[in-house]
Design an enzyme around this catalytic site. Sequence first.
Site, mmCIF file in Angstrom:
data_model
loop_
_atom_site.group_PDB
_atom_site.id
_atom_site.type_symbol
_atom_site.label_atom_id
_atom_site.label_comp_id
_atom_site.label_asym_id
_atom_site.label_seq_id
_atom_site.Cartn_x
_atom_site.Cartn_y
_atom_site.Cartn_z
ATOM 1 N N TRP A 45 0.812 -1.215 0.000
ATOM 2 C CA TRP A 45 0.000 0.000 0.000
ATOM 3 C C TRP A 45 0.850 1.272 0.000
ATOM 4 O O TRP A 45 0.555 2.234 0.680
ATOM 5 C CB TRP A 45 -0.984 0.027 1.175
ATOM 6 N N PHE B 101 -22.474 -1.338 -15.233
ATOM 7 C CA PHE B 101 -23.752 -1.042 -14.601
ATOM 8 C C PHE B 101 -24.250 -2.196 -13.747
ATOM 9 O O PHE B 101 -25.049 -2.005 -12.839
ATOM 10 C CB PHE B 101 -24.810 -0.662 -15.651
ATOM 11 N N THR B 102 -23.757 -3.409 -13.983
ATOM 12 C CA THR B 102 -24.235 -4.565 -13.235
ATOM 13 C C THR B 102 -23.874 -4.494 -11.754
ATOM 14 O O THR B 102 -24.450 -5.207 -10.946
ATOM 15 C CB THR B 102 -23.691 -5.884 -13.834
#
Length: 114
Positions: free
Chosen positions: A23, A40-41
């Site tokens: 990180w 969009f799902t």
Amino acid sequence: DLDYCCKRLLQAKLWENEDGKPWRHGVKQKGYSLLLVSQFTLYGTLTRGKPNYERAMKAVPAREVYNQFLDMVKGGYDEDKVRDGAFGEMMDVALVNDGPVTIVIESEVQENAV
């Protein structure tokens, strides 16, 4: 909203540094490529066992917003390293997933925003 999400994406520290500390580096530091795909799902639910996408943005405004976001990301990074999928089309995407990490970047829409 778009500006916020673009900045968060390009500043996200998702990879380890040279010392192996996780990180610590973002996509720009690593010089990696980005693949942006309209999905969009992610806003789908099940209604009586069938997919329901009522929560997703309608196609015409969604395409406009997606293209604006794509342009912002290209403008904030190296345009040659930003690729996109085919909006609203079925796609077969092959990739090597460096994870398992999934991070959703959303901004809060202000109630009085237009």
